[in-house]
Design an enzyme around this catalytic site. Structure first.
Site, PDB file in Angstrom:
ATOM      1  CB  SER A 339      -0.924   0.014   1.223  1.00 18.17           C
ATOM      2  OG  SER A 339      -1.690   1.199   1.253  1.00 18.17           O
ATOM      3  CG  ASP A 340       0.887   5.829  -1.852  1.00 16.88           C
ATOM      4  OD1 ASP A 340       2.038   6.004  -1.440  1.00 16.88           O
ATOM      5  OD2 ASP A 340       0.171   6.744  -2.288  1.00 16.88           O
ATOM      6  CE  LYS A 341       3.946   8.514   4.439  1.00 13.28           C
ATOM      7  NZ  LYS A 341       3.135   9.744   4.671  1.00 13.28           N
ATOM      8  CB  THR A 642      -2.775   0.628  -3.097  1.00 10.10           C
ATOM      9  OG1 THR A 642      -1.815   1.206  -2.206  1.00 10.10           O
ATOM     10  CG2 THR A 642      -3.381  -0.595  -2.453  1.00 10.10           C
TER      11      THR A 642
END
Length: 912
Positions: A339-341, A642
């Protein structure tokens, strides 16, 4: 230092080192100056390097793309079924099947066309025009005509037209999130950086496709077209093939195996009948056709499509928009989520969490831009007015500020710099708003923030008319201006060591640092100048700011962990910030973070090992993200990725399921992805994983329901051939059962709700076959039961003197009745259905059974069906016999569940 010819002859070396060269070295290397190139030289270089545009990838022709849509095992099964029905002269069935084949192919054709437009979306990021200096004059040219050595001018709002080495900068900030993942606009300078600096740390460069959000600059074009950083991503994306989903791999393998079994069984039956039993070849051929028709699961492709489509609708209600149908199920088989942050795991709303004054460290409650939250010390809520240094620091943060905090439709928004917005929110939490501050402390003058000086200063007059100067900026810069500090009991000499310790401690928590100071004095002249901010200030506070995690994301990460899914955070932010956010989300707790620079030094073999051990990756470039996804897949993981930027597009396309952000995502990311999140929220991914598991459960339940029907029919035909009996089911009657009643009943299983504990399971192994050993046993058992009921009634009727037509009608109804009862058994793999929830819990099952009853009544008692299928009327007593055949299957299947639930096998087959 490279010469002009070196730079042009060795582009790969030059491309790696432009950021490490000084402005003068770049100009000398490219034989240019601040007056730019002359028109003739620009023309020569355009011929040498080509236009500044991304090359279009070679695409398959429209016809080839359409033809390849038919290269699918599911469509082969349907087309094979159509051939059989055509051979039997049932042209309506043939038309229905071929229509389904064509519709499936058209849907695939359209979806593939959308996926290929990801490259077009990246090309669309290039600026169409550029302001360039040529022949010493400023002019606007088509960006495609830019060449290395051109001098380009940038102003706020411009999209950078090529990769530039900056030579003049005035307060330049560039939004690079789409390229690097950096959550905030990056301050640029003319300074060179180390050769090994990551893309996000090259502050002397401006890259093609990024956006200037503030300031002005002049830069020298160093790379154009495919050699820009954007061009490299385009090349990576064009070289990545779409991954086949786990479900399609399983169905493909299952379909091939089933096709081999059917062919082998049909051939063996033909040989047995002709050579050993002496049947005429033409008669045996018709029997074999009936056998093949009974064994082919004609309804599987249609039910798969319907089940996946229902999953798409349920996901859409949860804000997950599915672009590729099989991705619905793939989410359910995911073992790792990368996942992106920013904005996905976090709110993308900078928030003050800590304020350090002399003698006190205050915690700030509340997250986001809503000015709601308390200030506390060690959990004890305090009033800021009782702490002079804190109150004055908050006042300074609100007054020395150019952002605006507004509320629209109960939604708070910040206009301007997010960090300044966080200070306004802090002021709102203690009741000191910007409007009140400007009224009581009007601004007289200011020195705006500049990246070279790293501070902002404003001059004000208080209610008594006394002058004040407030400054805010980088803590090391502000510390250098101060010689005093304000504490609870007044001013004292500055304790530099204390503030440095506090800065280190705050930064270690992943917080961005900002220092606030003041001086009660007027400018030396009429206007505020740099000489007024050199010294003599009193340090008020250090402020720790962070983009906090979403509360729902914290819960969703926990849900993924319970479901056996590893969550890995990949961000363009710095390692300390990433680790701090990761700790709050329970990602990578107690483990080191891995940076992009470190990934670049690791071999592919070592990365496969490290990728599963590390959960937080910082300063990651597009190449690093792509390598991480590949490493995880090579380790046997099913990966969801993501992202929102063009830098994420290659990894999104390579992942088993790419998930892009609908609100802040670039078109390139959306087009490369399989799923788009309409709310940019990680919690939606967890919900989508749950829906994906439900879809897979229901598909397996349908297969578990459908195969015994085909198996029972096939056993009936085989038994008739082996024992030289009249054929109990004609080929047309087999197709009626398979295409009409079986599919009608099986469709209800697509609406099954989730099994209890569905998100407490481990992800299924990617190599797991579609049918486990237990499922094979269940299929064989129910097939034998259906064969027993249908063949038993057929033989019974013949012995009592009934006609073959009546006996066959009994056999058909026995199979269908068994299907209706077995449909209830199939709702739960092991749990009993002899209760209200099991019998009435899915209204679609009841509707399907009622509809099927009507179909069978029509099959049995209407003259039209009699003429098509050679069926006949049945008496009430004969219907009771048919009912008994159905009850036999239901009773034995429930008893088998009862026995297995009390054995150790139950724990291995507790989930579908």
């Amino acid at each position: 230092m490279a010469t002009r010819s070196d730079a042009f002859r060795q582009p790969e070396t030059a491309a790696l080192t432009w950021h490490a060269m000084t402005s003068a070295e770049v100009e000398q290397s490219l034989s240019t100056s601040d007056k730019g190139l002359d028109t003739a030289e620009a023309g020569k270089r355009l011929l040498q390097h080509g236009p500044n545009r991304l090359a279009a990838t070679r695409k398959r022709s429209v016809w080839m793309r359409l033809i390849m849509q038919f290269h699918n095992i599911l469509l082969y099964v349907m087309m094979g079924s159509a051939v059989i029905t055509a051979f039997l002269g049932h042209w309506v069935d043939t038309g229905v099947l071929m229509a389904a084949v064509i519709i499936n192919a058209i849907i695939g054709f359209i979806q593939e066309g959308k996926a290929e437009s990801a490259l077009d979306a990246i090309r669309g990021m290039l600026s169409p025009h550029a302001t360039v200096v040529r022949d010493g004059l400023v002019r606007e040219v088509d960006a495609a005509d830019l060449v290395p050595g051109d001098v380009v001018q940038l102003v706020s709002g411009d999209r950078v037209p090529a990769d530039l080495r900056l030579i003049k900068v005035r307060e330049l900030r560039v939004e690079e999130a789409a390229l690097t993942g950096e959550s905030l606009p990056v301050e640029k300078s003319t300074e060179h950086t180390p050769a090994d600096a990551s893309l996000g740390d090259r502050h002397g460069m401006a890259y093609s496709g990024t956006l200037v959000v503030y300031g002005q600059a002049t830069g020298v074009v160093v790379e154009t077209g495919g050699r820009t950083e954007l061009g490299k991503i385009n090349q990576m994306l064009s070289g990545i093939d779409q991954m086949q989903t786990p479900l399609l791999r399983q169905v493909d393998k299952f379909g091939r195996l089933l096709a081999l079994v059917i062919l082998a069984l049909s051939a063996a039956t033909f040989v047995l009948g002709v050579w050993l039993r002496g049947h005429p070849p033409s008669e045996m051929f018709m029997m074999v056709v009936a056998l093949a028709a009974s064994a082919i699961p004609e309804g599987l492709p249609a039910i798969m499509t319907v089940t996946l489509a229902l999953g798409v609708q349920r996901m859409a209600r949860r804000h997950a928009i599915v672009r590729r149908l099989p991705a619905v199920e793939t989410l359910g088989s995911v073992t790792v989520v990368c996942s992106d942050k920013t904005g996905t795991l976090t709110r993308n709303e900078m928030t003050v969490q800590r304020v350090v004054c002399a003698g006190h460290a205050f915690n700030v409650g509340g997250v986001g831009y809503a000015p709601v939250g308390d200030l506390s010390i060690d959990g004890r809520i305090i009033d800021s007015q009782h702490y002079p240094a804190l109150a004055l620091a908050i006042r300074a943060g609100v007054l020395c500020n150019d952002a605006r905090l507004r509320v629209e439709d109960d939604l708070w928004r910040v206009e301007g710099d997010p960090t300044e917005g966080a200070l306004l929110v802090l002021g709102g939490k203690v009741g000191f708003t910007q409007d009140a501050g400007e009224l009581a402390w009007p601004r007289v003058d200011s020195i705006p923030f500049e990246s070279e000086h790293r501070f902002m200063a404003t001059c004000h007059r208080d209610a008594d008319g006394a002058p004040w100067i407030f400054v805010k900026g980088a803590q090391e810069v502000i510390l250098g201006m101060c010689n005093r500090q304000l504490g609870h009991d007044g001013e004292h000499p500055l304790d530099v060591d204390h503030w440095r310790r506090m800065a280190t401690d705050t930064a270690a928590q992943g917080l961005r640092l900002l220092a606030l100071a003041c001086k009660q004095a007027a400018p030396a002249h009429d206007r505020l100048t740099f000489s007024d901010v050199e010294q003599g200030y009193t340090l008020l506070a250090l402020v720790g700011i962070i983009d906090p995690p979403r509360e729902e994301a914290i819960a969703a990460v926990g849900e993924c962990h319970h479901a056996g899914i590893r969550v890995k955070m990949i961000t363009g932010d710095h390692a300390e910030t990433a680790k701090a956010i990761g700790a709050q989300l329970a990602i990578g707790v107690g483990k080191p973070a891995l940076t992009g620079a470190e990934i670049a030094l690791i071999s592919d073999a070592d990365l496969r090992r490290v990728a599963m051990e590390v959960d937080v990756f910082a300063r990651a470039s597009p190449e690093h993200k792509l390598r991480l996804v590949k490493a995880l897949q090579e380790d046997g993981q099913v990966v969801a990725m993501t992202g929102d930027g063009v830098n994420d597009a290659p990894a999104l396309k390579r992942a088993d399921v790419g998930v892009s952000m609908g609100l802040k995502g670039t078109e390139a990311a959306k087009e490369a992805s399989d799923v788009v999140l309409a709310n940019d929220n990680f919690a939606t991914i967890a919900a989508a994983v749950r829906e994906g598991r439900v879809v897979y459960d229901n598909l397996k339940k349908f297969i578990l329901f459908m195969l015994p029907t085909n198996g029972g029919e096939a056993l009936v035909v085989i038994a008739a051939i082996l024992f030289e009996l009249a054929l109990p089911l004609s080929a047309a009657q087999v197709l009626w059962i398979n295409l009409v009643t079986s599919s009608t009943l099986g469709l209800a299983l697509a609406f099954e709700p989730a099994e209890s504990g569905i998100m407490r399971r481990r992800p299924r192994p990617p190599a797991e076959p579609l049918l486990s050993g237990f499922f094979v046993w269940r299929v064989v058992m129910v097939s034998v039961l259906m064969m027993t009921g249908a063949l038993g009634l057929f033989l019974w009727e013949l012995r009592t003197g009934s006609s073959v037509e009546t006996a066959r009608t009994m056999a058909v109804n026995a199979v269908v009745m068994a299907e209706m009862f077995y449909l209830f058994n199939s709702r739960y793999v092991l749990a009993p259905v002899t209760n209200v929830r099991g019998l009435l819990g899915n209204r679609y099952v009841l509707v399907a059974v009622a509809f099927c009853v009507l179909l069978q009544l029509a099959f049995t008692h209407t003259s039209v069906m009699h003429s098509i299928f050679d069926s006949t009327h049945l008496t009430p007593l004969e219907w009771l016999k048919v009912l008994g055949a159905g009850l036999l299957v239901f009773t034995v299947a429930e008893f088998e569940k009862f026995v297995i639930r009390r054995t150790p096998l139950a724990t291995r087959v507790a989930h579908v």
